[in-house]
Structures are given as structure tokens and as C-alpha cells.
Design an enzyme around this catalytic site. Structure first.
Site, PDB file in Angstrom:
ATOM      1  CD  GLU A 149      -1.901  -5.851   6.501  1.00 22.07           C
ATOM      2  OE1 GLU A 149      -2.062  -4.620   6.407  1.00 22.07           O
ATOM      3  OE2 GLU A 149      -0.808  -6.404   6.298  1.00 22.07           O
TER       4      GLU A 149
ATOM      5  CE  LYS B  95       0.653  -1.044   5.566  1.00 24.95           C
ATOM      6  NZ  LYS B  95       0.065  -2.380   5.684  1.00 24.95           N
TER       7      LYS B  95
ATOM      8  CG  ASP C 241      -4.929  11.284  16.713  1.00 24.68           C
ATOM      9  OD1 ASP C 241      -4.812  10.711  15.614  1.00 24.68           O
ATOM     10  OD2 ASP C 241      -5.057  12.512  16.833  1.00 24.68           O
TER      11      ASP C 241
ATOM     12  CG  HIS D 205      -0.992 -11.515   3.649  1.00 26.73           C
ATOM     13  ND1 HIS D 205      -1.024 -10.268   3.093  1.00 26.73           N
ATOM     14  CD2 HIS D 205      -0.448 -11.359   4.858  1.00 26.73           C
ATOM     15  CE1 HIS D 205      -0.507  -9.401   3.944  1.00 26.73           C
ATOM     16  NE2 HIS D 205      -0.151 -10.038   5.016  1.00 26.73           N
TER      17      HIS D 205
END
Ligand code: MEV
Length: 429
Positions: free
Chosen positions: A84, A262, A278, A376
């Protein structure tokens, strides 16, 4: 240790220049450079062949370095592997705002993992629990017999907790084996120990053991980290106030809290991916912990200090390791740990929490200011310009015109370039 994590204009350098800087600082070797540039690809592929089944190839991810981090007084360059855009830049940016106030202060609350043994068909729950309590030392010894090296190094099973619960299929006992895994994430050790103690638990309780497995809700392996983000650098008092409003929104709305968390995981998972940890275990633990008190909550909280600065705190389970697991399988993981100058799992977990907090504060700052799309879009537009084959000397002009026009597409980039070059030739098709 690296002298400073404040690498001036690092983002403006080429990959080659960035690697040279790290080499000059003595942080990486020529061998590391070859690994990072995938020039030892076939050697890596050889080791990856046995990592999962039916291997046909590899999927590279970019590794970026987050700069400006100071965690518990130590300068840290932090490798992040993520697809991202904006994540690395955002973390570095907020780390800069925190370093003005001493950086990140992180504490490992505890460093213990939980193995669960599920006991069913329990005739007399309180009697069974009494038996488990009575034999606690034997159970712990039995668990520790499975991993003498861990025990020799100072780790191993520490205690037993029991919980009885009513379920749709009768009363069950949830036996928790609490284990200090030292620098390993510990899934292998904990699973082996849980499987080993199950028959003994059956024998002393008369119950039947079903599941014997690690819990990813690592409530005994938590990190608490705080940082003060400079008011002026973050956008002034009104930005800080809006961030506090955004956090209250996340406390009240589960829909927002999920996205808030998130954003935290954007940073933590990127570091976990770079170091062979992990990521699913981390995600599962973080989200379950967010709901631990019965209501899903944001994993960070903020306040304003007397000077108007934004003070953030993150508190969450971070089960990561610096040895064991797949870390040995791919030498790039070791290189990333070396870049971070981290050997202990506890230090790595503190770095992850710091990155999570920085990432969250960065997202909140952008969301209450220009919005998330601007950053972005800039990176997206840069990629599009490269794909369109625009020569480097024209890229800044094409970038600003394309952002002005708000349509980010290869054909638009080519059109702008062609317009710029109309009189000089060198058109791209
Ligand atoms: C995007 O990957 C992450 C954010 O949505 C996080 C947030 O909203 O806090 C920007």
C-alpha cells in the site's frame, strides 16, 4: 547502533543510493544488498521451495525504510514490507513529529503466550479444577519436558489458569497453559506443550480433551506505547482537537473503530512481513483484544497536553519473534532485523507498537485535514507516470499537471507530456 534514523531526503534518492547510505552507515553488507536487490534470487527460491507445498515461484513486495523513529531512546530504521502506498511515508512523518518530544516510550506489559486445552464431558467441574490445581507443578514440568532448550534459556511454562464455561454442548473447562517463549513467537513450543499435557489432564479429571492449541489472543504478551506528537508539526491546535473528535467517533462507532484499527495494522503488519512474523496471528490478537471487554474498541487513545500537543497511547497484544518460525527460511528477514538492530522479541514488539501508533496518528491527521486520497493519489500518479514511459526530467511537471486535472491515467500522462514536448519532438505513443 545507527547514529540517527533521521535520514535527510531519503525518499528522494534512488534505490541504489539508499542502499549505499545503509552500507556506508555499516547497517548492511554487500551480501545484504544482493539479497535485497533479489540478485541472490535463485538461492532464496531454493530455500522457499520447502516453505510451503507445491511452490512455483515467489511474490516480491517492496521493502521501504521508515525513518525518524526513536523507541525507548534508541534510533531505529524500520523496514516495512507492504503493497500500500503512503504507509512508509506516513509513519516516518509522524515519527518525526514524535522525535521532537523524545520519540516513543514502549513497555512490554508481560511476555507470555497461552496454550489452550479444551476439556469436555466433565462430570464435576469444581472437582476437576481442584485436581488441575493440585497437579499444577506436574503439569508444568510435563510441559517443560517438551522444550528443554527453552527452559535452559530461562523460558518455559509458568502457570496454569482454568475457566469453566457453559456451552451449547454442556459444561467445558478451558485450561490455559501460560508459557514464556523468550525470543520466539512460540506457536510450535506452545502447541507441542499443549498436546503433551492433554492426556495427563484427561487422566486427573476424567474429562476428554478435544482442542490443544495456542491462543492468538495473547493478553499476556502486550505492549503499551506512548508518544507526544508536536502540535505545530501536526497542523496546529485545531487539528489536534479534530483528531480527538475522530477518536471519540471510533469509540462510539464500531464501523469506524474497525477502520481505525485497520490503519494501526497497516504499520504493524508491514514490519511483521519484513521480519518473517505471522501477520494473521497479530491481526487476530489485535482485533480480539479490541473486543476483549465485550465492545469492539479502538486500540489507541489520545489526549491533548498543556501545550496543545497530541499525546497518543497504544495498548495491544504483540506476539512476534526474532528466532524460530520461518525467520531462518528466508535470509531477507534476518537482514531486515539487522537493519532495525533488533535481536530480542520484546524489542521488536515495542517497535511494532510504535509503528502502529505512528501509523494511526498519521491516518487521523490526514483524515481530519486534507483527506486520505491526496497522498494516495500522488503516489499513484507517480507510478502511472513511470508506466507511461515519461522521461525522468519531465516527471515533476507531468505530475503536477495531472494532479491539477485530477484524472490519473496513463493516456492522460502521455497527453500532458506530448503537450509539453509539442515543439521539441520526442513524443511517446
Ligand atoms: C487505509 O489503508 C487506512 C485508513 O483507512 C485508516 C483510518 O481510516 O484510520 C486511512
Amino acid at each position: 547502533m545507527v547514529k540517527t534514523s533521521e535520514l535527510s531526503k531519503f525518499y528522494k534518492k534512488s534505490i541504489h543510493e539508499r542502499l549505499s547510505i545503509l552500507e556506508e552507515e555499516g547497517i548492511i553488507s554487500t551480501k545484504d544488498i544482493n539479497l535485497l536487490r533479489c540478485e541472490e534470487g535463485s538461492a532464496v527460491l531454493g530455500t522457499l521451495d520447502t516453505m510451503i507445498e507445491n511452490v512455483i515461484g515467489i511474490l516480491p513486495l517492496p521493502i521501504g525504510i521508515a525513518t525518524n523513529f526513536v523507541v525507548n531512546g534508541e534510533e531505529r530504521l524500520i523496514p516495512m514490507a507492504i503493497e500500500e502506498p503512503s504507509v512508509v511515508a506516513a509513519a516516518s512523518n509522524l515519527a518525526k513529529m514524535a522525535r521532537k518530544h523524545g520519540g516513543f516510550q514502549a513497555d512490554v506489559v508481560e511476555a507470555l503466550m497461552i496454550g489452550q486445552v479444551q476439556l469436555v464431558d466433565v462430570d464435576d467441574v469444581s472437582e476437576a479444577i481442584k485436581e488441575i490445581r493440585k497437579h499444577e507443578e506436574e503439569i508444568i514440568d510435563l510441559a517443560n519436558d517438551q522444550d528443554p532448550i527453552l527452559v535452559k534459556l530461562g523460558g518455559g511454562a509458568r502457570r496454569i489458569n482454568t475457566l469453566s464455561m457453559q456451552t451449547g454442548m454442556g459444561t467445558m473447562i478451558d485450561v490455559h497453559l501460560v508459557v514464556n517463549c523468550l525470543d520466539a513467537m512460540g506457536a510450535n513450543a506452545v502447541n507441542t506443550m499443549s498436546e503433551a499435557i492433554a492426556p495427563f489432564l484427561e487422566k486427573i479429571t476424567g474429562a476428554r480433551a478435544v482442542l490443544r492449541i495456542i491462543s492468538n489472543l495473547a493478553i499476556h504478551r502486550r505492549v503499551k506505547c506512548t508518544a507526544t506528537f508536536d502540535m505545530d508539526m501536526i497542523g496546529g491546535r485545531s487539528t489536534v482537537e479534530k483528531i480527538l473528535e475522530a477518536v471519540e467517533f471510533a469509540k462510539a462507532s464500531i464501523f469506524r473503530a474497525a477502520t481505525h484499527n485497520k490503519g494501526i495494522m497497516n504499520g504493524m503488519i508491514a514490519v511483521a512481513q519484513a521480519t518473517g512474523n505471522d501477520t494473521r496471528a497479530l491481526e487476530a490478537g489485535a482485533h480480539a483484544y479490541a473486543a476483549f471487554e465485550g465492545k469492539y474498541k479502538p486500540l489507541t487513545d489520545y489526549r491533548m497536553d498543556e501545550e496543545g500537543n497530541l499525546v497518543g497511547v497504544i495498548d495491544l497484544p504483540v506476539s512476534v519473534g526474532t528466532i524460530g518460525g520461518v525467520i531462518k527460511t528466508n535470509p531477507v528477514y534476518r537482514t531486515c532485523l539487522n537493519i532495525m538492530e533488533v535481536t530480542k522479541a520484546s524489542t521488536l514488539s515495542q517497535v511494532l507498537a510504535a509503528v502502529g501508533l505512528a501509523q494511526n496518528a498519521a491516518a487521523l491527521r490526514a483524515l481530519v485535514s486534507e483527506g486520505i486520497q491526496e497522498g494516495h493519489m500522488k503516489l499513484h500518479a507517480r507510478n502511472i507516470i513511470k508506466t507511461a514511459g515519461i522521461p525522468p526530467e519531465f516527471r515533476p511537471q507531468v505530475l503536477s499537471k495531472m494532479l491539477e486535472g485530477e484524472t490519473i491515467r496513463v493516456d492522460v500522462a502521455k497527453k500532458i507530456y506530448n503537450q509539453l514536448r509539442k515543439e521539441g519532438g520526442n513524443l511517446v505513443s
